[in-house]
Motif scaffolding. Structure first.
Motif, mmCIF file in Angstrom:
data_model
loop_
_atom_site.group_PDB
_atom_site.id
_atom_site.type_symbol
_atom_site.label_atom_id
_atom_site.label_comp_id
_atom_site.label_asym_id
_atom_site.label_seq_id
_atom_site.Cartn_x
_atom_site.Cartn_y
_atom_site.Cartn_z
ATOM 1 N N SER A 1 12.392 -13.710 -37.729
ATOM 2 C CA SER A 1 11.237 -13.752 -38.622
ATOM 3 C C SER A 1 10.556 -15.114 -38.508
ATOM 4 C CB SER A 1 11.683 -13.514 -40.053
ATOM 5 O OG SER A 1 12.408 -14.635 -40.524
ATOM 6 N N LYS A 2 9.371 -15.169 -39.056
ATOM 7 C CA LYS A 2 8.638 -16.446 -39.001
ATOM 8 C C LYS A 2 9.398 -17.533 -39.731
ATOM 9 C CE LYS A 2 3.849 -15.085 -38.298
ATOM 10 N NZ LYS A 2 2.514 -14.922 -38.884
ATOM 11 N N GLU A 3 9.957 -17.125 -40.861
ATOM 12 C CA GLU A 3 10.690 -18.115 -41.644
ATOM 13 C C GLU A 3 11.894 -18.634 -40.862
ATOM 14 O OE1 GLU A 3 9.797 -15.117 -42.701
ATOM 15 O OE2 GLU A 3 8.142 -15.715 -44.012
ATOM 16 N N GLN A 4 12.580 -17.735 -40.244
ATOM 17 C CA GLN A 4 13.744 -18.147 -39.467
ATOM 18 C C GLN A 4 13.342 -19.068 -38.324
ATOM 19 O OE1 GLN A 4 15.057 -14.144 -38.638
ATOM 20 N NE2 GLN A 4 16.883 -14.352 -39.903
ATOM 21 N N SER A 5 12.292 -18.673 -37.633
ATOM 22 C CA SER A 5 11.837 -19.496 -36.513
ATOM 23 C C SER A 5 11.410 -20.876 -36.982
ATOM 24 C CB SER A 5 10.679 -18.814 -35.790
ATOM 25 O OG SER A 5 11.109 -17.616 -35.210
ATOM 26 N N ALA A 6 10.687 -20.880 -38.093
ATOM 27 C CA ALA A 6 10.203 -22.159 -38.599
ATOM 28 C C ALA A 6 11.372 -23.067 -38.977
ATOM 29 C CB ALA A 6 9.295 -21.931 -39.807
ATOM 30 N N PHE A 7 12.344 -22.463 -39.603
ATOM 31 C CA PHE A 7 13.505 -23.258 -40.003
ATOM 32 C C PHE A 7 14.247 -23.800 -38.793
ATOM 33 C CE2 PHE A 7 17.415 -24.414 -42.020
ATOM 34 C CZ PHE A 7 17.062 -24.712 -43.317
ATOM 35 N N LEU A 8 14.385 -22.953 -37.790
ATOM 36 C CA LEU A 8 15.059 -23.396 -36.574
ATOM 37 C C LEU A 8 14.270 -24.517 -35.907
ATOM 38 C CD1 LEU A 8 16.200 -19.935 -35.209
ATOM 39 C CD2 LEU A 8 17.685 -21.800 -35.882
ATOM 40 N N GLU A 9 12.961 -24.356 -35.924
ATOM 41 C CA GLU A 9 12.113 -25.401 -35.336
ATOM 42 C C GLU A 9 12.335 -26.729 -36.049
ATOM 43 O OE1 GLU A 9 10.206 -25.766 -32.826
ATOM 44 O OE2 GLU A 9 10.131 -23.721 -32.062
ATOM 45 N N GLU A 10 12.381 -26.655 -37.362
ATOM 46 C CA GLU A 10 12.597 -27.876 -38.125
ATOM 47 C C GLU A 10 13.927 -28.520 -37.750
ATOM 48 O OE1 GLU A 10 10.637 -29.692 -40.165
ATOM 49 O OE2 GLU A 10 9.170 -28.314 -39.276
ATOM 50 N N SER A 11 14.916 -27.683 -37.634
ATOM 51 C CA SER A 11 16.231 -28.209 -37.259
ATOM 52 C C SER A 11 16.190 -28.818 -35.868
ATOM 53 C CB SER A 11 17.279 -27.093 -37.275
ATOM 54 O OG SER A 11 17.306 -26.478 -38.528
ATOM 55 N N PHE A 12 15.458 -28.147 -35.003
ATOM 56 C CA PHE A 12 15.386 -28.639 -33.629
ATOM 57 C C PHE A 12 14.707 -29.998 -33.567
ATOM 58 C CE2 PHE A 12 13.508 -28.805 -29.348
ATOM 59 C CZ PHE A 12 14.641 -28.604 -28.592
ATOM 60 N N LYS A 13 13.767 -30.205 -34.469
ATOM 61 C CA LYS A 13 13.102 -31.506 -34.494
ATOM 62 C C LYS A 13 14.108 -32.594 -34.847
ATOM 63 C CE LYS A 13 8.475 -30.006 -35.742
ATOM 64 N NZ LYS A 13 7.570 -29.797 -36.884
ATOM 65 N N GLU A 14 15.039 -32.230 -35.708
ATOM 66 C CA GLU A 14 16.014 -33.236 -36.132
ATOM 67 C C GLU A 14 17.062 -33.508 -35.060
ATOM 68 O OE1 GLU A 14 17.676 -32.478 -39.965
ATOM 69 O OE2 GLU A 14 15.735 -31.861 -40.751
ATOM 70 N N HIS A 15 17.587 -32.433 -34.500
ATOM 71 C CA HIS A 15 18.543 -32.630 -33.409
ATOM 72 C C HIS A 15 18.414 -31.511 -32.408
ATOM 73 C CE1 HIS A 15 20.606 -32.379 -37.435
ATOM 74 N NE2 HIS A 15 20.313 -31.134 -37.182
ATOM 75 N N LYS A 16 18.449 -31.908 -31.167
ATOM 76 C CA LYS A 16 18.243 -30.942 -30.086
ATOM 77 C C LYS A 16 19.492 -30.115 -29.806
ATOM 78 C CE LYS A 16 14.259 -32.834 -29.586
ATOM 79 N NZ LYS A 16 13.197 -32.279 -30.420
#
Length: 297
Positions: free
Chosen positions: A142-157
């Motif tokens: 979902s968009k929410e899931q993707s967005a959350f994952l993106e945020e996490s990815f910004k913090e650590h790869k």
DNA sequence: AATCCAGACTGTGTTACTTCA
DNA sequence: CGTGAAGTAACACAGTCTGGA
């Protein structure tokens, strides 16, 4: 025997996750390799690990037992069978996992599991039946899931196991999905970067080609000058000077005679460019040829 | 129908660890 | 007891497949 070993595997996973949870450093640190198997793992990690009543504790080498003491003192039952989540995690991360592919029964089941809807799609967590590989289906996050994952990815790869589990729980995904998402995300980031680099190198190539063309032309002009004015090149007070903008070394007569040369090369330095900020001596910095302040056309 | 994107998988290499001779 | 080889798990990555938009 096999069962015991398989259990040992799950056992390890369970202990490992607990340890991760207990010891994972908060600032993402490199938790990788921070885990060690608790039991001799003689058996293939072929899962799913069957749920069995816990057998008596397997033999523990003394050293391992010592290590496990830590887990047990924290209230971890090292004898328990792995939870399904742990088994899933264990199987999912292993390159040798036996249930890795959905393809058997996956394509065949296609369509029956299809009629999801948006609401259903938002939750990619699978039922037990699906977990068994019977009706697994690739689901769009979902968009929410993707967005959350993106945020996490910004913090650590990359994620340590603890972060992965937390994310999975939070997003109602399987840890394997989170893991795969991060892998793909890293791959796509790298791909994009490669494309950017490629474009940059292409520009460099064009710039250097153009520069080379200019230099060739200058050489031709100088040769022509030498043949038409044989004494011109023997002027004594010739010094080396450098173009202030492009740092190109040129043989420039110190006398005003140079200004009389009818070539574009003479025009090269005839009008000194106003103190332009000097570029770092990076020959590969792509610059449009005109930006050097002189023209060789 | 064709295309692109993203989720998922396979195969491989690396690292850390355990066990054993 | 120390050491090196072998075995294993976990992980990352490259390459690939494939469903869905």
């Amino acid at each position: 025997m096999e069962q015991g070993l398989a259990l040992g595997m799950g056992l390890d996973v369970g202990r490992r996750e607990e340890e991760e949870a207990a010891s994972a450093d908060e600032e993402d640190g490199e938790v990788r390799r921070s885990v060690e198997p608790a039991v001799p793992l003689k058996l293939l990690p072929l899962l799913p690990v069957p749920r069995q009543p816990s057998p008596p504790l397997l033999r523990f080498p003394s050293s391992t037992a010592t290590r496990n003491l830590d887990a047990s003192t924290r209230g971890i039952d090292t004898n328990r069978a792995p939870s399904t989540e742990e088994a899933e995690e264990a199987s999912s991360s292993s390159p040798n996992r036996a249930v890795s592919s959905f393809r058997t029964g996956f394509s065949a089941q296609r369509g029956s599991a299809e009629r999801g809807g948006v609401a259903e799609r938002a939750s990619s967590i699978l039922s037990d039946e699906e977990e068994n590989g019977l009706a697994k289906k690739k689901l769009r996050l979902s968009k929410e899931q993707s967005a959350f994952l993106e945020e996490s990815f910004k913090e650590h790869k990359t994620l340590n196991p603890r972060q992965k589990l937390a994310l999975a729980k939070q997003l109602n995904l399987r840890p394997r999905q989170v893991e795969v998402w991060f892998q793909n995300r890293r791959a796509r980031t790298k791909l994009k970067q490669t494309e950017v680099d490629c474009e940059y190198l292409k520009r460099c190539c064009r710039t250097l080609t153009e520069e080379n063309r200019c230099l060739q032309k200058e050489v031709a002009e100088l040769r022509a000058l030498k043949s038409t004015h044989p004494f011109y090149m023997h002027l004594p007070a010739t010094t080396l000077s450098m173009c202030p903008s492009c740092e190109r070394v040129a043989s420039t007569p110190a006398t005003a005679a140079a200004d009389h040369r009818p070539s574009s090369f003479a025009a090269l330095f005839s009008k000194p460019t106003p103190a332009a900020p000097r570029q770092p001596p990076d020959n590969f910095r792509p610059q449009p040829p005109a930006a050097t302040g002189h023209s060789c056309t």
